[in-house]
Design a protein around this motif. Structure first.
Motif, PDB file in Angstrom:
ATOM      1  N   GLU A  17      18.180 -15.440 -16.183  1.00  0.00           N
ATOM      2  CA  GLU A  17      19.517 -14.915 -15.868  1.00  0.00           C
ATOM      3  C   GLU A  17      20.551 -15.431 -16.873  1.00  0.00           C
ATOM      4  O   GLU A  17      21.461 -14.705 -17.272  1.00  0.00           O
ATOM      5  CB  GLU A  17      19.941 -15.311 -14.445  1.00  0.00           C
ATOM      6  CG  GLU A  17      19.054 -14.785 -13.336  1.00  0.00           C
ATOM      7  CD  GLU A  17      19.138 -13.270 -13.115  1.00  0.00           C
ATOM      8  OE1 GLU A  17      20.099 -12.648 -13.611  1.00  0.00           O
ATOM      9  OE2 GLU A  17      18.245 -12.723 -12.455  1.00  0.00           O
ATOM     10  N   GLU A  50      25.709 -11.964 -14.423  1.00  0.00           N
ATOM     11  CA  GLU A  50      24.379 -12.567 -14.626  1.00  0.00           C
ATOM     12  C   GLU A  50      24.433 -14.085 -14.421  1.00  0.00           C
ATOM     13  O   GLU A  50      23.513 -14.672 -13.852  1.00  0.00           O
ATOM     14  CB  GLU A  50      23.832 -12.243 -16.015  1.00  0.00           C
ATOM     15  CG  GLU A  50      23.663 -10.764 -16.308  1.00  0.00           C
ATOM     16  CD  GLU A  50      22.788 -10.026 -15.302  1.00  0.00           C
ATOM     17  OE1 GLU A  50      22.042 -10.673 -14.551  1.00  0.00           O
ATOM     18  OE2 GLU A  50      22.862  -8.803 -15.261  1.00  0.00           O
ATOM     19  N   HIS A  53      24.302 -14.723 -10.865  1.00  0.00           N
ATOM     20  CA  HIS A  53      22.930 -14.629 -10.336  1.00  0.00           C
ATOM     21  C   HIS A  53      22.202 -15.968 -10.529  1.00  0.00           C
ATOM     22  O   HIS A  53      21.514 -16.440  -9.627  1.00  0.00           O
ATOM     23  CB  HIS A  53      22.138 -13.513 -11.037  1.00  0.00           C
ATOM     24  CG  HIS A  53      22.655 -12.150 -10.737  1.00  0.00           C
ATOM     25  ND1 HIS A  53      22.378 -11.056 -11.537  1.00  0.00           N
ATOM     26  CD2 HIS A  53      23.442 -11.693  -9.739  1.00  0.00           C
ATOM     27  CE1 HIS A  53      22.972  -9.998 -11.020  1.00  0.00           C
ATOM     28  NE2 HIS A  53      23.625 -10.351  -9.938  1.00  0.00           N
ATOM     29  N   GLN A 127      18.878  -4.915  -8.378  1.00  0.00           N
ATOM     30  CA  GLN A 127      18.328  -4.342  -9.613  1.00  0.00           C
ATOM     31  C   GLN A 127      18.326  -2.814  -9.595  1.00  0.00           C
ATOM     32  O   GLN A 127      18.456  -2.183 -10.639  1.00  0.00           O
ATOM     33  CB  GLN A 127      16.910  -4.873  -9.878  1.00  0.00           C
ATOM     34  CG  GLN A 127      16.876  -6.259 -10.479  1.00  0.00           C
ATOM     35  CD  GLN A 127      17.797  -6.411 -11.671  1.00  0.00           C
ATOM     36  OE1 GLN A 127      18.733  -7.207 -11.629  1.00  0.00           O
ATOM     37  NE2 GLN A 127      17.585  -5.648 -12.737  1.00  0.00           N
TER      38      GLN A 127
HETATM   39 MG    MG Z   1      20.708 -10.591 -12.974  1.00  0.00          MG
END
Ligand code: MG
Length: 160
Positions: A17, A50, A53, A127
């Protein structure tokens, strides 16, 4: 408590990530240099998402009695061609990330860890959105051609 095998797999995903975050930051810098301010803004937001995440995965590990690690992140590419090529690369990368997340769910299943499966399904669903968003931008650029780039750049610049 989380198993060591799943803990290691999630720590690997944290690195993945962070790599994704750096990739989109690199794309953001590229767009900024090319004069596409909207695309640069969109990529910067994508980069932060990201990193979020990675942090969500780390928080989860800690909550389950595991240890989150910050490991070495490989270098990311720095040069691309047209905006279409960049967003095609985003789509391809998100499909790759989806495969990584699927494998992570497989590890959680093999470890018979229901809580982790439940947690990771959230990433599986995320996703679906990531791929669809990237595909949508690729489609718009393909349909509109170069003449539409100015407009699409302005639109993506509105991302919150
Ligand atoms: Mg991600």
């Amino acid at each position: 408590m989380i198993s060591e095998k799943l803990q290691n797999a999630i720590n690997e995903q944290i690195v993945a990530e962070m790599w994704s975050s750096n990739l989109y930051l690199s794309m953001s810098f590229y767009f900024a240099k090319e004069g596409y301010e909207g695309f640069a803004h969109w990529m910067r937001a994508q980069s932060q998402e990201e990193m979020d995440h990675a942090l969500q995965l780390a928080d989860y590990l800690i909550k389950r009695g595991g240890a989150a690690k910050v490991d070495k992140v490989d270098v990311v590419p720095t040069g691309w061609g047209s905006p279409l090529e960049v967003f095609e690369a985003v789509y391809k990368h998100e499909c790759h990330v989806s495969e990584l997340i699927d494998k992570l769910v497989d590890v959680a299943s093999a470890e018979r860890d229901k809580a982790s499966q439940d947690f990771l399904w959230g990433f599986v669903r995320e996703q679906v959105e990531e791929e669809a968003t990237a595909q949508g931008i690729v489609d718009k650029i393909r349909l509109g051609g170069d003449a539409a780039l100015y407009h699409i750049d302005a639109e993506l610049g509105k991302r919150q």
